[in-house]
Design a protein around this motif. Structure first.
Motif, PDB file in Angstrom:
ATOM      1  N   ARG A 220       7.838  79.401 -10.847  1.00 14.13           N
ATOM      2  CA  ARG A 220       9.084  79.327 -11.605  1.00 14.13           C
ATOM      3  C   ARG A 220       9.009  78.251 -12.682  1.00 14.13           C
ATOM      4  O   ARG A 220       9.538  78.428 -13.789  1.00 14.13           O
ATOM      5  CB  ARG A 220      10.242  79.021 -10.650  1.00 14.13           C
ATOM      6  N   ILE A 221       8.339  77.137 -12.365  1.00  8.88           N
ATOM      7  CA  ILE A 221       8.180  76.065 -13.359  1.00  8.88           C
ATOM      8  C   ILE A 221       7.358  76.563 -14.541  1.00  8.88           C
ATOM      9  O   ILE A 221       7.720  76.340 -15.711  1.00  8.88           O
ATOM     10  CB  ILE A 221       7.522  74.832 -12.711  1.00  8.88           C
ATOM     11  N   ALA A 222       6.237  77.221 -14.265  1.00 12.74           N
ATOM     12  CA  ALA A 222       5.385  77.739 -15.337  1.00 12.74           C
ATOM     13  C   ALA A 222       6.137  78.738 -16.199  1.00 12.74           C
ATOM     14  O   ALA A 222       6.014  78.730 -17.437  1.00 12.74           O
ATOM     15  CB  ALA A 222       4.136  78.387 -14.740  1.00 12.74           C
ATOM     16  N   HIS A 223       6.934  79.593 -15.564  1.00 12.10           N
ATOM     17  CA  HIS A 223       7.717  80.579 -16.317  1.00 12.10           C
ATOM     18  C   HIS A 223       8.718  79.890 -17.237  1.00 12.10           C
ATOM     19  O   HIS A 223       8.906  80.300 -18.398  1.00 12.10           O
ATOM     20  CB  HIS A 223       8.434  81.511 -15.338  1.00 12.10           C
ATOM     21  N   SER A 224       9.359  78.838 -16.742  1.00 13.28           N
ATOM     22  CA  SER A 224      10.344  78.114 -17.566  1.00 13.28           C
ATOM     23  C   SER A 224       9.676  77.324 -18.679  1.00 13.28           C
ATOM     24  O   SER A 224      10.179  77.271 -19.813  1.00 13.28           O
ATOM     25  CB  SER A 224      11.166  77.171 -16.678  1.00 13.28           C
ATOM     26  N   VAL A 225       8.525  76.710 -18.371  1.00 12.49           N
ATOM     27  CA  VAL A 225       7.840  75.888 -19.372  1.00 12.49           C
ATOM     28  C   VAL A 225       7.323  76.751 -20.518  1.00 12.49           C
ATOM     29  O   VAL A 225       7.385  76.354 -21.695  1.00 12.49           O
ATOM     30  CB  VAL A 225       6.687  75.102 -18.719  1.00 12.49           C
ATOM     31  N   LEU A 226       6.818  77.934 -20.200  1.00 13.56           N
ATOM     32  CA  LEU A 226       6.292  78.816 -21.241  1.00 13.56           C
ATOM     33  C   LEU A 226       7.387  79.316 -22.177  1.00 13.56           C
ATOM     34  O   LEU A 226       7.097  79.734 -23.303  1.00 13.56           O
ATOM     35  CB  LEU A 226       5.567  80.005 -20.600  1.00 13.56           C
ATOM     36  N   ARG A 227       8.619  79.249 -21.737  1.00 19.35           N
ATOM     37  CA  ARG A 227       9.735  79.669 -22.591  1.00 19.35           C
ATOM     38  C   ARG A 227      10.212  78.539 -23.504  1.00 19.35           C
ATOM     39  O   ARG A 227      11.012  78.776 -24.408  1.00 19.35           O
ATOM     40  CB  ARG A 227      10.900  80.141 -21.718  1.00 19.35           C
TER      41      ARG A 227
END
Length: 311
Positions: A220-227
């Protein structure tokens, strides 16, 4: 059986070191320096986190808990290792072995759960920054930490008496550099297949469930950071989680290697003969096999603590 009780009560011999004085002196200096650095690093983090009001955040609360675990763990093992390396005496008392086994097993389980709690804390900090202090109040932090300590030492309080009460029929040479469950169980002169299976199942539980939560949190962190459009924001988010992810990777890979990897089955007579040959001829010891891995594990956590403190 009387022989077993008298021998075990008298203590054990740790044969995880090479019988080479010049190498033992080098290891003594290395472990002493590393022990002092760990004491100073983790002690400083704990002290500053309590004195600096700006650091009284959930992230530093869990970091302090991790530092205390590291401090206790290394203090439980290193002094005995230094004594064994300095002189010809490689013995450890029965009570000392029980204490080492109880504390290291409890701290290992506690850290497994605590690292998962820290991953969730990082998830909230990165993905819900505006609601961070609402979602992570002090009461919740103390509850999560208490759960970690309770689960870890409940497991240790159950398995330590079982492990230490196994009949050993006079065997007292532990093929390791401190008292840990697998090498102590190896001394048993009875069939421990079912108990080993139980240890394997519990180890899997302590590994799979926390690691699953960690992977979900970082997914979830990676998904948010990539946005995030800002490179600075991405760099800050990765900096916050990078050191923790490094510790998680090394910690769990170490546990999987030491507890989950298959070990060759050999008889007690062959085991004792191999231990004697190692002492006489300086062949591969348990320290050579696991020492670098354990050192890398502790070093990674020390770097993680220092890095988080600087941030």
């Amino acid at each position: 059986m009387g022989r077993d009780n008298s021998t075990s009560r008298g203590g054990f011999i740790l044969v995880g070191f090479l019988e080479q004085p010049w190498l033992e002196r080098i290891l003594f200096v290395f472990i002493l320096i590393f022990y002092l650095l760990t004491l100073m690093g983790n002690g400083t983090i704990i002290l500053i986190s309590h004195l600096d009001l700006q650091l009284r955040t959930p992230m530093y609360f869990f970091l302090t808990q991790l530092s205390f675990i590291d401090l206790t763990h290394v203090t439980c093992i290193s002094p005995q290792m230094l004594v064994n390396l300095w002189g010809p005496d490689k013995s450890i008392s029965f009570v000392g072995c029980v204490v080492q086994l109880l504390i290291t097993l409890g701290l290992g389980g506690t850290e497994c759960i605590l690292l998962a709690m820290m991953a969730y804390d990082h998830y909230v900090a990165v993905c819900q920054p505006l609601h961070y202090f609402i979602l992570m109040p002090p009461q919740l932090c103390w509850t999560l930490a208490s759960i970690s300590w309770f689960i870890g030492f409940s497991n240790s309080l159950i398995h330590t008496p079982i492990t230490m009460s196994l009949p050993r029929c006079g065997h007292h040479r532990i093929n390791h550099f401190y008292c840990e469950t697998p090498p102590v169980v190896q001394l048993a002169c009875v069939d421990t297949t079912n108990y080993r299976k139980e240890i394997m199942v519990l180890s899997s539980i302590f590994l799979v469930f926390p690691l699953s939560l960690i992977l979900v949190s970082y997914g979830r962190i990676a998904h948010s950071v990539l946005r995030v459009k800002s490179p600075e924001g991405q760099q800050k988010a990765f900096g916050t989680c990078g050191s923790h992810l490094m510790v998680v990777s090394i910690f769990y890979s170490t546990l999987i290697y030491m507890y989950m990897s298959p070990k060759p089955k050999i008889s007690h007579d062959m085991t004792n003969q191999l231990l004697q040959d190692d002492g006489e001829h300086g062949q591969t010891s348990e320290f050579q096999e696991h020492g670098p891995i354990a050192t890398l594990h502790l070093l990674a956590k020390l770097i993680h603590n220092i890095k988080d403190h600087r941030e």
